[in-house]
Enzyme design. Structure first.
Site, PDB file in Angstrom:
ATOM      1  N   LYS A 147       0.617  -1.370   0.036  1.00 58.94           N
ATOM      2  CA  LYS A 147       0.034  -0.003  -0.056  1.00 58.94           C
ATOM      3  C   LYS A 147       0.754   1.204   0.013  1.00 58.94           C
ATOM      4  O   LYS A 147       0.562   2.144  -0.744  1.00 58.94           O
ATOM      5  CB  LYS A 147      -0.907   0.159   1.233  1.00 58.94           C
ATOM      6  N   ARG A 165      -9.374   0.664   8.991  1.00 56.13           N
ATOM      7  CA  ARG A 165      -9.030  -0.791   9.723  1.00 56.13           C
ATOM      8  C   ARG A 165     -10.168  -1.585  10.157  1.00 56.13           C
ATOM      9  O   ARG A 165      -9.952  -2.543  10.812  1.00 56.13           O
ATOM     10  CB  ARG A 165      -7.824  -0.940  10.451  1.00 56.13           C
ATOM     11  N   ARG A 190      11.789  -6.171   4.710  1.00 59.49           N
ATOM     12  CA  ARG A 190      11.452  -4.846   4.433  1.00 59.49           C
ATOM     13  C   ARG A 190      12.546  -4.036   5.110  1.00 59.49           C
ATOM     14  O   ARG A 190      12.665  -4.198   6.288  1.00 59.49           O
ATOM     15  CB  ARG A 190       9.963  -4.219   4.442  1.00 59.49           C
ATOM     16  N   ARG A 225      11.538  -1.521  10.624  1.00 56.61           N
ATOM     17  CA  ARG A 225      10.652  -1.230  11.717  1.00 56.61           C
ATOM     18  C   ARG A 225      10.557  -2.039  12.716  1.00 56.61           C
ATOM     19  O   ARG A 225      10.894  -3.408  12.593  1.00 56.61           O
ATOM     20  CB  ARG A 225       9.313  -1.185  10.950  1.00 56.61           C
ATOM     21  N   ARG A 254      -0.282  -9.069  13.423  1.00 57.85           N
ATOM     22  CA  ARG A 254      -0.572  -7.862  12.374  1.00 57.85           C
ATOM     23  C   ARG A 254      -1.490  -8.528  11.396  1.00 57.85           C
ATOM     24  O   ARG A 254      -2.751  -8.104  11.090  1.00 57.85           O
ATOM     25  CB  ARG A 254       0.347  -7.044  11.786  1.00 57.85           C
TER      26      ARG A 254
HETATM   27  P1  AMP Z   1       0.987   0.654   9.173  1.00 59.89           P
HETATM   28  O1  AMP Z   1       2.148   1.236   8.904  1.00 59.89           O
HETATM   29  O2  AMP Z   1      -0.321   0.961   8.331  1.00 59.89           O
HETATM   30  O3  AMP Z   1       1.253  -1.069   9.077  1.00 59.89           O
HETATM   31  O4  AMP Z   1       0.557   0.830  10.767  1.00 59.89           O
HETATM   32  C1  AMP Z   1       1.408   0.466  11.887  1.00 59.89           C
HETATM   33  C2  AMP Z   1       0.583   0.268  13.144  1.00 59.89           C
HETATM   34  O5  AMP Z   1      -0.023   1.516  13.482  1.00 59.89           O
HETATM   35  C3  AMP Z   1      -0.600  -0.583  13.191  1.00 59.89           C
HETATM   36  O6  AMP Z   1       0.178  -2.099  13.546  1.00 59.89           O
HETATM   37  C4  AMP Z   1      -1.428  -0.376  14.045  1.00 59.89           C
HETATM   38  O7  AMP Z   1      -0.885  -0.459  15.666  1.00 59.89           O
HETATM   39  C5  AMP Z   1      -1.066   1.502  13.857  1.00 59.89           C
HETATM   40  N1  AMP Z   1      -2.368   1.604  13.012  1.00 59.89           N
HETATM   41  C6  AMP Z   1      -2.328   2.306  11.867  1.00 59.89           C
HETATM   42  N2  AMP Z   1      -3.339   2.544  11.260  1.00 59.89           N
HETATM   43  C7  AMP Z   1      -4.501   2.365  12.261  1.00 59.89           C
HETATM   44  C8  AMP Z   1      -5.751   2.144  12.125  1.00 59.89           C
HETATM   45  N3  AMP Z   1      -6.481   2.761  11.171  1.00 59.89           N
HETATM   46  N4  AMP Z   1      -6.242   1.843  13.186  1.00 59.89           N
HETATM   47  C9  AMP Z   1      -5.702   1.511  14.347  1.00 59.89           C
HETATM   48  N5  AMP Z   1      -4.371   1.135  14.337  1.00 59.89           N
HETATM   49  C10 AMP Z   1      -3.846   1.847  13.225  1.00 59.89           C
END
Ligand code: AMP
Length: 216
Positions: free
Chosen positions: A15, A90, A129, A162, A173
């Site tokens: 994404k 989400r 990654r 990360r 996740r």
């Molecule tokens: P990402 O970079 O999109 O993989 O997000 C990293 C982390 O941020 C996720 O594993 C969640 O802990 C938190 N996070 C990001 N977006 C959301 C969302 N829309 N709702 C809840 N938690 C989020």
């Protein structure tokens, strides 16, 4: 159709990579809730302190906190011609809240792109990654390695992994995604806004497909 778009799919679906390319072509902002939370953690803000442990586990930040940062962000001037929301919504409640926010702003979501990839691809991609500390470019040690070990091809910045990209957290996740986010896909299907794309087909092919749909 409006350029208000959401990008859905499991962690590692690509994404962020696709969004970074497409915002350059559409001249709209890339809004990643994950990036916003990571920045909050790095800055040591109140929000950062609240979400730090949640991010480390790979669990979801509560809806009220998440919805409120998205609402603030979408109300900014640079979103007026559209946006790519990456990693939001989400949960179905977040999707409903997004409809309300857009309705309040007098607009409507144009597209929900769903990038489909399976769990093994997710684990393989995420554990390999690496990201540039300086410019944010994303690499994969197996499929898109940097020319010089540990250094960004574009700006020479240092590459890092990360904290939530280790295998155990990635599997959590993915599980959290299947439980909470998969129903969001159905939500958009019912609204006839869902476009499903094979997230394993390669960056160029995915970008082409998105452009074909948007320019149709
Ligand atoms: P990402 O970079 O999109 O993989 O997000 C990293 C982390 O941020 C996720 O594993 C969640 O802990 C938190 N996070 C990001 N977006 C959301 C969302 N829309 N709702 C809840 N938690 C989020």
């Amino acid at each position: 159709m409006s350029l208000d778009m959401v990008f859905l799919g499991p962690p590692g679906a690509g994404k962020g990579t696709y969004a970074k390319e497409l915002v350059k072509l559409f001249n709209i902002p890339h809004i990643s809730t994950g990036d916003m939370f990571r920045e909050a953690v790095a800055s040591g803000s109140e929000l950062g302190k609240k979400v730090e442990e949640i991010l480390k586990r790979g669990d979801l930040v509560p809806d009220d906190l998440t919805i409120s940062i998205v609402k603030d962000r979408l109300s900014k001037e640079d979103c007026k011609n559209g946006f790519i929301l990456d990693g939001f919504p989400r949960t179905v409640d977040q999707a409903k809240a997004l409809d309300e926010i857009l309705n309040f702003l007098g607009r409507e979501l144009g597209y929900a792109f769903y990038f489909e990839v399976n769990e093994e691809v997710v684990v393989q991609r995420i554990t390999n990654r690496r990201i540039c500390k300086n410019c944010g470019k994303i690499y994969n040690l197996l499929t898109m390695p940097p020319k010089v070990d540990g250094k960004c091809d574009v700006c020479g910045g240092e590459l890092f992994q990360r904290e939530d990209d280790g295998e155990e957290v990635v599997r959590n996740r993915y599980k959290v995604y299947m439980e909470n986010t998969y129903p969001v896909i159905e939500y958009y299907q019912k609204q006839n806004k869902l476009f499903t794309i094979d997230g394993a087909s390669g960056v160029d092919s995915v970008i082409k497909e998105v452009l074909n749909i948007v320019r149709r």
